[in-house]
Write a protein that holds these residues in place. Sequence first.
Motif, PDB file in Angstrom:
ATOM      1  N   LEU A   1       0.897  -1.325   0.570  1.00 41.57           N
ATOM      2  CA  LEU A   1      -0.072  -0.040  -0.027  1.00 41.57           C
ATOM      3  C   LEU A   1       1.084   1.033   0.093  1.00 41.57           C
ATOM      4  O   LEU A   1       2.047   1.306   0.601  1.00 41.57           O
ATOM      5  N   ASN A   2       0.444   2.034  -0.437  1.00 38.65           N
ATOM      6  CA  ASN A   2       0.871   3.466  -0.716  1.00 38.65           C
ATOM      7  C   ASN A   2       1.168   3.781   0.367  1.00 38.65           C
ATOM      8  O   ASN A   2       0.400   4.689   1.435  1.00 38.65           O
ATOM      9  N   PRO A   3       2.319   3.951   1.320  1.00 41.67           N
ATOM     10  CA  PRO A   3       3.087   4.963   2.450  1.00 41.67           C
ATOM     11  C   PRO A   3       2.093   6.070   3.207  1.00 41.67           C
ATOM     12  O   PRO A   3       1.666   6.666   3.949  1.00 41.67           O
ATOM     13  N   VAL A   4       1.903   7.118   1.571  1.00 44.04           N
ATOM     14  CA  VAL A   4       1.510   8.622   1.882  1.00 44.04           C
ATOM     15  C   VAL A   4      -0.279   8.990   0.951  1.00 44.04           C
ATOM     16  O   VAL A   4       0.042   9.687   1.003  1.00 44.04           O
ATOM     17  N   MET A   5      -0.300   7.430   1.233  1.00 46.26           N
ATOM     18  CA  MET A   5      -2.111   7.792   0.695  1.00 46.26           C
ATOM     19  C   MET A   5      -3.031   7.075   2.071  1.00 46.26           C
ATOM     20  O   MET A   5      -2.261   6.115   2.212  1.00 46.26           O
TER      21      MET A   5
ATOM     22  N   ARG B   1      -8.404   7.016   0.637  1.00 44.07           N
ATOM     23  CA  ARG B   1      -8.280   7.682  -0.952  1.00 44.07           C
ATOM     24  C   ARG B   1      -7.943   6.188  -2.045  1.00 44.07           C
ATOM     25  O   ARG B   1      -8.301   6.363  -3.288  1.00 44.07           O
ATOM     26  N   GLN B   2      -7.188   5.245  -1.565  1.00 41.06           N
ATOM     27  CA  GLN B   2      -6.468   4.282  -2.565  1.00 41.06           C
ATOM     28  C   GLN B   2      -7.502   3.096  -2.708  1.00 41.06           C
ATOM     29  O   GLN B   2      -7.404   2.794  -3.775  1.00 41.06           O
TER      30      GLN B   2
ATOM     31  N   TYR C   1      -3.744   6.217   7.643  1.00 41.32           N
ATOM     32  CA  TYR C   1      -2.777   5.405   7.013  1.00 41.32           C
ATOM     33  C   TYR C   1      -2.044   4.627   6.706  1.00 41.32           C
ATOM     34  O   TYR C   1      -2.234   3.624   8.210  1.00 41.32           O
TER      35      TYR C   1
ATOM     36  N   HIS D   1       0.324   2.871   7.405  1.00 38.29           N
ATOM     37  CA  HIS D   1       1.023   2.570   8.756  1.00 38.29           C
ATOM     38  C   HIS D   1       0.776   2.265  10.241  1.00 38.29           C
ATOM     39  O   HIS D   1       1.245   1.804  11.276  1.00 38.29           O
TER      40      HIS D   1
ATOM     41  N   PHE E   1       4.203  -0.666  -3.929  1.00 41.61           N
ATOM     42  CA  PHE E   1       2.919  -0.053  -4.016  1.00 41.61           C
ATOM     43  C   PHE E   1       2.836   0.025  -4.745  1.00 41.61           C
ATOM     44  O   PHE E   1       1.332   0.597  -5.907  1.00 41.61           O
TER      45      PHE E   1
ATOM     46  N   LYS F   1      -4.336  -2.604  -9.893  1.00 41.55           N
ATOM     47  CA  LYS F   1      -5.670  -1.531  -9.469  1.00 41.55           C
ATOM     48  C   LYS F   1      -6.420  -0.964 -10.641  1.00 41.55           C
ATOM     49  O   LYS F   1      -7.448  -0.805 -11.160  1.00 41.55           O
TER      50      LYS F   1
END
Lengths: 597, 306
Positions: A119-123, A127-128, A167, A169, B204, B211
């Motif tokens: 998973l994108n750590p800054v989103m 949102r994801q 988030y 984390h 990611f 996706k």
Amino acid sequence: MTTATAPLLPAGTDPAEVVLAVRGLQVAARSDSGLMPLIEDLSFDLRRGETLAIAGESGSGKSITALACMGLLPQPAVRVTGGTIRLGDTELTGLPEARMQRIRGARIAMIFQEPMTALNPVMTIGRQLTEAIRAHEPLGLAAARTRTIEAIRAVRISQPERRLAQYPHELSGGMRQRVMIAMALALRPDVLIADEPTTALDVTVQREVLDLLRDLQRELSTAVILITHDMGVVAEMADRVIVMRRGRVVETAPTASLFAAPQDDYTRQLLAAVPRIGAGQARPAQGSPLPDGGDTLVRMTDVSVRFPVRQGVFGRLHARVHAVEKVSLDIRRGETLALVGESGCGKSTIARALVGLVPHEGRIEVGGKALADLGRAATKALRRDLQIVFQDPMAALDARMTVGELIREPLVIHGIGTPDEQRARVRDLLERVDLPALAANRYPHQFSGGQRQRICIARALALKPRLIVCDESVAALDVSIQARVLDLLRDLQAETGVSYLFISHDMAVVENISDRVAVMYLGQIVEMGSRAQVFGDPRHSYTRRLLAAVPVPDPQAPRRDMPRLTGEIPSPVWPIGAGPERKVLVDMGAGHMVAPE
Amino acid sequence: MLAYVLRRLIQSALILLGVSFITFVLLYVLPADPVRQIAGRSATPETVESIRRQLGLDQPFVVQYANYLWNLVHGDLGRSYLQKTEVAALLLSRLPATLLLMVAAIFCELLIGLTLGMIAALYRGRPLDNALMLGSFVTVSAPQFVVALLLLYVFSVRLGWFPIGGYGTAAHLVLPALTLGILGSGWYSRIMRSSMLDVMRADFIRTARAKGLGRARVVLWHALPNAILPVIAMVGIDIGMFMSGIVVVESVFGWPGIGQLAWQAIQRVDIPIIMGVTLVSATAIVIGNLIADLVAPLIDPRIRLR
């Protein structure tokens, strides 16, 4: 379990409908010497609602198969060189990227091994997820948000509205994998590819995620390709199995018959190498001292390790992480004490305190001498007696040193022997761990994972230690290699009388190697005793839960029911002056110590 | 957060104290004698001695430094030996020009560097990537005055688009800012390229592609915010390098900033001004780093300021 619970299919769907058909698939990688085949002639059909496991060890091509179906191969380095992949009536090989994008995530979705990094750590989670839905369905933000909340609720995550703003984390590993599943299933794809979905998770969390996957699959009648190295997971989840090795199919069979009567030699070896709980009794009792015999090598008394949490302008001590809380245990000469527990329970921290890598409170005695009382020289001498073998052998070996230099280095540091004697010892050690003497001149990257771990063991043995700490030393190895490394450890113990502190999360491996077992939870030992006591007669509820969660590599075995947990593990962070309640172990007889509940 | 800023400011004060001490020592042991510079060649030994006493330069080192610090905490940076003006006032009058140039130059630098670095990463191993990396190598190794003169020649002398030098309008700002921007962009394009390559390999990114997101969205929404983090930390550190570039560029373009002041002061051993400029530069670096550290958690929620 294959037919007993047939999925309830939506009206109008044919249960035998093939949703994904792979025929004669070839994948190759570009290399200096031309094309190197990664997958050769792979064919299979995937039917609606079915779970097909692709099992195999590293390098078998199972993950490449998944990426090929998703159109996510790292082109142009790796590409499909032949065969067809049909999703319904769409041919996926050679499909233009723009059309493939519309299929990915909508009709064929994927979840990955590492929920930490997937998973994108800054989103934010919200949102994801919303993004995944809106990529395929023209929904407004509000409608997409509603769908997102539904998706999160479907994977049984509490407080879905709150999760949206969090988030990655801020969530535990299991929660993150649930989010991945929610993302993959939000658009109800025909096919879900799960690439080692639970390998990075703790065993109780693995159980929850597997249960969830199975339930959702039944609800949505999604076809699942389950990629795994774990035959226990295969036995519990799959309807059919494809066993792969070096890019080729070795055997395809319904799960029950594969386990009952494997046709191919490789399948038989693979199944034989799988550590099983209950098989540990096969270990000969001679050669290792009886659990109540033997004198003590290491004695820990009320050992605690706490890490400070600082805050404020002057970094005032604010709270403490109680990683290890007043643990007492003994390790006897020539025995293997296993320390088991889930991530964050403090098992590795104990080992690090023992070898002096983290400061501790309490008393640690080695060979009758307290660690704290020793001077600098004596501490260095003591280091010789305590060696450690880590989980990832590649990271533990300096890539710029030859294997000979690596094994010799401890001898040089402690000034043992002349250079000639040291080299002779290196040859001797290599032989001990079944590596050719020529290996000394080569570099770590020229060896396989199992061989590298042997090098680490040889290095640990160089100083003739009295105790070797094995911190998840076989966790990263394939089962067949894992079995051989465990054999090696056992032989070395019989030869040299070394003791092992064996740290592992894998209950089957622990049962295979240990004489005594200590179960840790939240920094404290909750149960400790001989292997037979802990595995045969587990008394603490946590031990029972751990054992029940392990997938059994036998499709006929009745599934042990376990309460489905969704609660979070309590925090080990305590304000100054406070701390967890100390668990005093009670002897249940014959050295079987259990914390009262 | 507030506690963090407060602690950082206390640390900053200590850093500045250290900088002032080191600079003071260096200037004290300097073979050039400021008094000789002021008095001129023909001055008698008596005149020299009286000037020395006037400036307090006959005192022992410790006393001189203590006096300096005492005045410093009262906001008094001393007087220029030659211009007889307050150093503080002089610096204040020059500061806006330099700050303006600095902000404009950092903007140019990041715009050019990040864009090119990102493009290079996406075209990794292809001719475009090679060309961009060669270009970055050239800008990193080119001397500042060469780039400045080249731009002057092309855009002012030949094309006449921008004034040759001076200060006052937006047009005056373009060439100095561009010079510094081009010079700095080489570093940033390289950092950005490798950072971007790392991020594009991350799990990611694979998830984002799985996706079914388009390439542009994957790059701009998923890769870019992650790739930019190491660059932000660099900007804070880079301000130090920037100050040396500013000295040259301000001199070439006649930009009335602190760099020009420093250059003149060094030539004339005008110690109070040199001290003042050094402290201002150090403050700029310290504040720049603080800002970089405060911006990072806005992008990456995992970063906690403690």
